[in-house]
Scaffold this active site. Structure first.
Site, PDB file in Angstrom:
ATOM      1  N   ARG A 161       0.824  -1.224   0.000  1.00 44.42           N
ATOM      2  CA  ARG A 161       0.000   0.000   0.000  1.00 44.42           C
ATOM      3  C   ARG A 161       0.853   1.267   0.000  1.00 44.42           C
ATOM      4  NH1 ARG A 161      -2.170  -3.564  -1.158  1.00 44.42           N
ATOM      5  NH2 ARG A 161      -3.955  -4.615  -0.276  1.00 44.42           N
ATOM      6  N   SER A 229     -10.649  -0.821   4.053  1.00 43.50           N
ATOM      7  CA  SER A 229      -9.819  -1.238   5.194  1.00 43.50           C
ATOM      8  C   SER A 229      -9.171  -0.009   5.814  1.00 43.50           C
ATOM      9  CB  SER A 229      -8.717  -2.193   4.738  1.00 43.50           C
ATOM     10  OG  SER A 229      -9.300  -3.298   4.110  1.00 43.50           O
ATOM     11  N   GLU A 326      -4.212   2.617   7.085  1.00 45.48           N
ATOM     12  CA  GLU A 326      -3.986   2.632   5.629  1.00 45.48           C
ATOM     13  C   GLU A 326      -4.576   3.933   5.077  1.00 45.48           C
ATOM     14  OE1 GLU A 326      -5.292  -0.925   3.450  1.00 45.48           O
ATOM     15  OE2 GLU A 326      -5.931   0.381   1.819  1.00 45.48           O
TER      16      GLU A 326
END
Ligand SMILES: Cc1cc2nc3c(=O)[nH]c(=O)nc-3n(C[C@H](O)[C@H](O)[C@H](O)COP(=O)(O)OP(=O)(O)OC[C@H]3O[C@@H](n4cnc5c(N)ncnc54)[C@H](O)[C@@H]3O)c2cc1C
Length: 330
Positions: A161, A229, A326
């Site tokens: 990510r 998420s 995230e």
């Protein structure tokens, strides 16, 4: 180019947080991009579809975004199996376009919200695939100098990510085009365990099955705002993993990321700590997936951060594991 003044960003972030910005600039073609170094300074913010962004305050400056379609109709340029795509295009529209044109490799990334530009910034991933698997190059404009640069996939320094575009705190490089190399033969990527048993005879079947599976675990954006998420899965060393495994024999198998590190399930840790389905103020932990924080209606970014902080502190205290978000908090 479209310029809006004193405008709400509620429709520009999937959490649906009602903050305002002084100025919103929507770039629609290459001429607009060429003007970007004049319009954008280090206090500006680049936004895709705001599906990984949580606003905690009004944005006191210029927010820059891209139109989904390029004004000159050149949103996608094809050269054989390679596609060069305008940063503002919706990633999920691109996935469908590739299948409609007999090109494969993006189907496992179906139904991920957001734009093509952000997909490389974040190196999005799902169901055993990541953006980096198909990205061959990324064209950026340097906002300090106006220079146009092209980075190879390797130079993008893709990670979990993340990419080189997240390394600078101030906005420096704007992703304008992404070039993907795809295959003209469909070979299903079934490396991810949850895909076992899903229909996958054609890439379209695979896409439809993944899309349906995703929406059993995620809030639908039209019903509840979220950023998907909220936390990253933590990467820990072998000693930590073995300690947790012996303390919690029911813990899911961790994914080995290299010779010494393992990626744990953040969702399992949050669930085990008792947060699944809990709410705090106008924010909740999604009952089907503890990794997702969602808007119960009218929440503020501060409420999201308060719940995230409470979860992080509790998981750290119970398991000795630090979770990091995230989602990008502004
Ligand atoms: C329901 C839901 C499900 C999700 N599922 C997944 C998933 O399975 N896998 C996954 O990886 N992510 C997932 N996400 C997160 C999100 O979809 C991705 O991170 C996506 O790439 C964000 O795209 P965006 O355009 O909305 O980015 P934004 O939130 O607008 O921006 C993200 C970051 O990229 C920067 N940025 C955006 N565009 C550019 C540009 N052109 N140039 C330079 N910087 C730029 C922004 O400044 C910001 O730092 C999910 C989100 C939601 C809401």
């Amino acid at each position: 180019m479209k310029v809006y003044r004193d405008i709400s960003l509620k429709a520009y972030n999937t959490f649906g947080i009602a903050v305002k910005t002084q100025r919103l600039v929507v770039m629609e073609d290459d001429d607009d991009v060429a003007l970007a170094p004049i319009l954008i300074n280090r206090h500006s913010l680049v936004l895709g579809a705001g599906s990984d962004t949580v606003f905690t305050r009004d944005f006191d400056g210029t927010v820059v975004t891209f139109s989904n379609e390029k004004a000159d109709g050149q949103t996608i340029k094809q050269s054989g199996n390679q596609l060069t795509v305008w940063a503002g295009m919706k990633m999920d529209d691109l996935v469908q376009w590739t299948l409609d044109h007999g090109l494969y490799g993006l189907e496992n990334l179906s139904a991920i919200p957001g734009t093509v530009g952000a997909a490389v910034v974040q190196n999005v991933g799902a169901y055993g695939a990541e953006a980096k698997d198909t990205v061959v190059s990324v064209e950026v404009i340097d906002l300090y100098t106006g220079d146009i640069r092209t980075y190879t996939g390797e130079e993008c320094r893709f990670g979990y990510r993340t990419s080189r575009f997240k390394e600078e705190t101030a906005v420096r490089e704007l992703v304008v085009y992404v070039t993907f190399a795809l295959k003209d033969t469909y070979v299903p990527n079934l490396s991810y365990k949850a895909l076992e048993g899903l229909p996958h005879e054609s890439a379209q079947q695979m896409r439809d099955a993944i899309t349906a599976l995703r929406w059993t675990k995620l809030p639908r954006p039209e019903e509840h705002g979220s950023a998907g998420s909220f936390f990253k899965n933590p990467v820990v060393d072998e000693t930590t993993y073995m300690r947790l495994k012996s303390e919690y024999p029911g813990m899911p198998e961790a994914h080995k990321v290299n010779a010494r590190d393992y990626k744990l399930s953040a969702g399992w840790l949050i669930d085990k700590a008792g947060w699944k389905g809990k709410t705090m103020g106008r924010v909740g932990v999604w009952p089907e997936n503890a990794l997702v924080l969602y808007n119960l209606g009218g929440c503020t970014g501060d409420e999201v951060v308060a719940l995230a902080n409470a979860i992080q502190a509790d998981v750290e205290q119970k398991f000795g594991i630090a979770l990091s978000p995230e989602a990008i908090i502004i």
